[in-house]
Motif scaffolding. Structure first.
Motif, PDB file in Angstrom:
ATOM      1  N   LEU A 114       0.836  -1.202   0.000  1.00 41.27           N
ATOM      2  CA  LEU A 114       0.000   0.000   0.000  1.00 41.27           C
ATOM      3  C   LEU A 114       0.869   1.251   0.000  1.00 41.27           C
ATOM      4  CD1 LEU A 114      -2.911   0.706  -0.008  1.00 41.27           C
ATOM      5  CD2 LEU A 114      -2.959   0.570   2.461  1.00 41.27           C
TER       6      LEU A 114
ATOM      7  N   VAL B 215      -5.254  -6.719  -2.803  1.00 43.73           N
ATOM      8  CA  VAL B 215      -6.412  -6.558  -1.915  1.00 43.73           C
ATOM      9  C   VAL B 215      -7.279  -7.815  -1.991  1.00 43.73           C
ATOM     10  CG1 VAL B 215      -8.527  -5.257  -1.514  1.00 43.73           C
ATOM     11  CG2 VAL B 215      -6.428  -4.046  -2.018  1.00 43.73           C
TER      12      VAL B 215
ATOM     13  N   SER C 207      -7.637 -10.568   1.140  1.00 43.84           N
ATOM     14  CA  SER C 207      -9.000 -10.765   1.653  1.00 43.84           C
ATOM     15  C   SER C 207      -9.459 -12.203   1.444  1.00 43.84           C
ATOM     16  CB  SER C 207      -9.978  -9.814   0.946  1.00 43.84           C
ATOM     17  OG  SER C 207      -9.614  -8.486   1.185  1.00 43.84           O
TER      18      SER C 207
ATOM     19  N   LEU D 134      -7.436 -13.964   4.683  1.00 41.76           N
ATOM     20  CA  LEU D 134      -8.419 -13.713   5.734  1.00 41.76           C
ATOM     21  C   LEU D 134      -9.596 -14.682   5.641  1.00 41.76           C
ATOM     22  CD1 LEU D 134      -8.325  -9.831   5.947  1.00 41.76           C
ATOM     23  CD2 LEU D 134      -7.060 -11.513   7.258  1.00 41.76           C
ATOM     24  N   LEU D 135     -10.190 -14.819   4.428  1.00 40.90           N
ATOM     25  CA  LEU D 135     -11.282 -15.789   4.284  1.00 40.90           C
ATOM     26  C   LEU D 135     -10.745 -17.215   4.427  1.00 40.90           C
ATOM     27  CD1 LEU D 135     -13.500 -14.509   1.346  1.00 40.90           C
ATOM     28  CD2 LEU D 135     -14.152 -14.779   3.720  1.00 40.90           C
TER      29      LEU D 135
ATOM     30  N   ALA E  97      -7.514   3.602   2.369  1.00 39.03           N
ATOM     31  CA  ALA E  97      -7.125   2.211   2.131  1.00 39.03           C
ATOM     32  C   ALA E  97      -6.582   1.587   3.413  1.00 39.03           C
ATOM     33  CB  ALA E  97      -6.081   2.148   1.020  1.00 39.03           C
ATOM     34  N   LEU E  98      -5.778   2.358   4.173  1.00 37.85           N
ATOM     35  CA  LEU E  98      -5.245   1.821   5.438  1.00 37.85           C
ATOM     36  C   LEU E  98      -6.381   1.522   6.411  1.00 37.85           C
ATOM     37  CD1 LEU E  98      -2.023   3.934   6.105  1.00 37.85           C
ATOM     38  CD2 LEU E  98      -2.161   1.465   5.772  1.00 37.85           C
TER      39      LEU E  98
ATOM     40  N   THR F  16      -8.125  -1.613   5.239  1.00 41.02           N
ATOM     41  CA  THR F  16      -7.282  -2.785   5.492  1.00 41.02           C
ATOM     42  C   THR F  16      -7.315  -3.157   6.965  1.00 41.02           C
ATOM     43  OG1 THR F  16      -5.830  -2.097   3.708  1.00 41.02           O
ATOM     44  CG2 THR F  16      -4.948  -3.687   5.264  1.00 41.02           C
TER      45      THR F  16
ATOM     46  N   SER G 180     -10.493  -4.820   7.823  1.00 40.26           N
ATOM     47  CA  SER G 180     -10.529  -6.204   7.342  1.00 40.26           C
ATOM     48  C   SER G 180      -9.790  -7.136   8.303  1.00 40.26           C
ATOM     49  CB  SER G 180      -9.871  -6.300   5.967  1.00 40.26           C
ATOM     50  OG  SER G 180     -10.732  -5.854   4.964  1.00 40.26           O
ATOM     51  N   PHE G 181      -8.553  -6.760   8.683  1.00 37.91           N
ATOM     52  CA  PHE G 181      -7.769  -7.633   9.546  1.00 37.91           C
ATOM     53  C   PHE G 181      -8.421  -7.750  10.922  1.00 37.91           C
ATOM     54  CE2 PHE G 181      -3.937  -9.145   7.548  1.00 37.91           C
ATOM     55  CZ  PHE G 181      -3.864  -8.368   6.401  1.00 37.91           C
TER      56      PHE G 181
ATOM     57  N   ALA H  90     -11.595 -10.044  10.654  1.00 35.95           N
ATOM     58  CA  ALA H  90     -11.281 -11.451  10.414  1.00 35.95           C
ATOM     59  C   ALA H  90     -10.961 -12.185  11.709  1.00 35.95           C
ATOM     60  CB  ALA H  90     -10.114 -11.562   9.444  1.00 35.95           C
TER      61      ALA H  90
ATOM     62  N   PRO I  26     -17.439 -13.472   6.432  1.00 35.24           N
ATOM     63  CA  PRO I  26     -17.045 -13.560   5.010  1.00 35.24           C
ATOM     64  C   PRO I  26     -17.652 -12.463   4.161  1.00 35.24           C
ATOM     65  CG  PRO I  26     -17.633 -15.719   5.843  1.00 35.24           C
ATOM     66  CD  PRO I  26     -17.991 -14.747   6.913  1.00 35.24           C
TER      67      PRO I  26
ATOM     68  N   LEU J  86     -15.881  -9.208   4.847  1.00 42.17           N
ATOM     69  CA  LEU J  86     -14.548  -9.155   4.227  1.00 42.17           C
ATOM     70  C   LEU J  86     -14.649  -8.851   2.743  1.00 42.17           C
ATOM     71  CD1 LEU J  86     -12.698 -12.111   5.974  1.00 42.17           C
ATOM     72  CD2 LEU J  86     -12.194  -9.687   6.158  1.00 42.17           C
TER      73      LEU J  86
ATOM     74  N   ALA K  45     -13.252  -5.573   0.865  1.00 40.55           N
ATOM     75  CA  ALA K  45     -12.283  -5.702  -0.231  1.00 40.55           C
ATOM     76  C   ALA K  45     -12.751  -4.921  -1.448  1.00 40.55           C
ATOM     77  CB  ALA K  45     -12.085  -7.179  -0.585  1.00 40.55           C
TER      78      ALA K  45
ATOM     79  N   GLN L 171     -12.278  -1.287  -0.874  1.00 41.31           N
ATOM     80  CA  GLN L 171     -10.885  -0.854  -0.987  1.00 41.31           C
ATOM     81  C   GLN L 171     -10.434  -0.815  -2.441  1.00 41.31           C
ATOM     82  OE1 GLN L 171      -8.167  -2.719   1.704  1.00 41.31           O
ATOM     83  NE2 GLN L 171      -6.402  -1.712   0.795  1.00 41.31           N
ATOM     84  N   MET L 172     -10.918  -1.793  -3.248  1.00 43.00           N
ATOM     85  CA  MET L 172     -10.576  -1.741  -4.673  1.00 43.00           C
ATOM     86  C   MET L 172     -11.130  -0.466  -5.293  1.00 43.00           C
ATOM     87  SD  MET L 172     -11.232  -5.663  -5.786  1.00 43.00           S
ATOM     88  CE  MET L 172     -10.273  -7.004  -5.116  1.00 43.00           C
TER      89      MET L 172
END
Lengths: 213, 128
Positions: free
Chosen positions: A85, A200, A204, A208-209, B37-38, B41, B44-45, B48, B59, B62, B66, B69-70
């Motif tokens: 990133l 990304v 993910s 993670l999944l 984005a940070l 991210t 997400s972490f 999870a 799921p 997440l 994602a 973020q894209m």
């Protein structure tokens, strides 16, 4: 002055519905090159989507081998993610520096991008080497085959990106900010940002999944 | 900026190019993208590994994070916008996304049904 006038007209009727405009002629080389590379990047993303689909189907097929939750280390993945990133950010700084033709900030931005990319590659290589040493290589199970091919394909792209990055620094050093060098630079920036978008998806979906499976 | 690198508004924009802004505004765009984005991210972490949310929702969360973020990367780093100078870039992206969803969605759909409709492999072996 004429620029602001055309910009104003374009804003009032952005899609040129009302007026028949004079045909502006073929697009500039910069647009054609970057657009062509954008189409290539999308086809690259389509190729990655096949690896993602294979991983999604095979992530449970461990053949008695390790599951994702047993081999993934989220700390490493978090460091990799932050590296990539930040490298996307420094790559953006380098593109701005190239546009304003500032050599110092261009080299600094590209060097930072290179270092962050190499850190990413080193962590990934260590993870792969560690898995293979424990007997969890790509031939162990269908899950590990899908994992190594997806993440490894992304890693190969990053390696190619680092080589391209060094080439761009050398070209700017030898040839300066010529129009053709700047066209290659915009393609490189697109490539590097697209790799981050794919990562990304990787962290993910895979890490993670996959840890939940 | 110079006319060599940037087209004026009547033309399309190359993917990755921005409309004409000062350097400060352009850097600010990248900073905003980086911060967003940070944040996504980190979320997400966090999601999870947490027990704080209903587990079956993880799921979906997440995947949503994602995709968000894209989107942030596309807008702030690749400068793909909804502006009229970006129509071609967005159309190419839309076609790419169509193929991606056909490949991933179709594969997952078909393989899940195959799994559901076929007996396990050892039973097939015994039937022969």
């Amino acid at each position: 002055m004429s620029m602001t006038a055309t910009a104003g007209r374009a804003h009032a009727d952005p899609h040129h519905i009302g007026v028949v405009i004079e045909h502006p002629g073929p697009a500039s080389k910069r647009i054609v090159t970057a657009y062509g590379f954008w189409v290539f990047l999308l086809s690259d993303i389509v190729m990655f989507s096949c690896f993602f689909a294979a991983y999604a189907v095979l992530s449970g097929q461990t053949a008695g081998g390790p599951k994702g939750s047993e081999i993934f280390e989220q700390g490493n993945v978090a460091i990799e993610t932050v590296c990539l990133l930040l490298s996307s950010f420094t790559c953006g700084m380098a593109s701005i520096a190239a546009d304003v033709r500032n050599r110092f900030w261009f080299y600094l931005g590209m060097a930072a991008t290179c270092v962050l990319g190499l850190i990413f590659l080193a962590i990934e290589f260590r993870e792969f080497a560690d898995l293979v040493a424990r007997g969890y290589g790509p031939s162990r199970s269908a899950f590990l085959t899908a994992f190594f091919s997806l993440v490894g394909c992304h890693g190969l792209h990053v390696s190619a990106g680092v080589l391209w990055l060094l080439t761009m620094m050398a070209q700017v050093f030898a040839k300066g900010f010529r129009a053709d060098v700047l066209r290659r630079m915009i393609c490189f920036a697109l490539f590097w940002h697209a790799l981050d978008i794919i990562w990304v998806g990787v962290f993910s979906v895979v890490y993670l999944l996959g840890s939940g499976v | 900026m110079s006319d060599q690198t940037h087209m004026h508004a009547e033309h399309d924009l190359a993917p990755g190019d921005e409309e004409q802004h000062s350097v400060g505004v352009r850097i600010l765009g990248y900073v905003v993208g980086l911060v967003l984005a940070l944040l996504l991210t980190a979320t997400s972490f966090f999601i999870a590994g947490t027990d704080l949310v209903w587990q079956p929702s993880i799921p979906v969360a997440l995947i949503v994070l994602a995709i968000a973020q894209m989107g942030v990367h596309l807008v702030f780093f690749l400068h793909i916008t909804t502006g009229p100078d970006n129509t071609n870039n967005v159309l190419a992206l839309a076609f790419g996304l169509l193929v991606v969803f056909l490949v991933v969605g179709g594969t997952v759909w078909i393989m899940a049904h195959l799994n559901a409709n076929m007996p396990p492999m050892d039973q097939i072996m015994r039937m022969q």
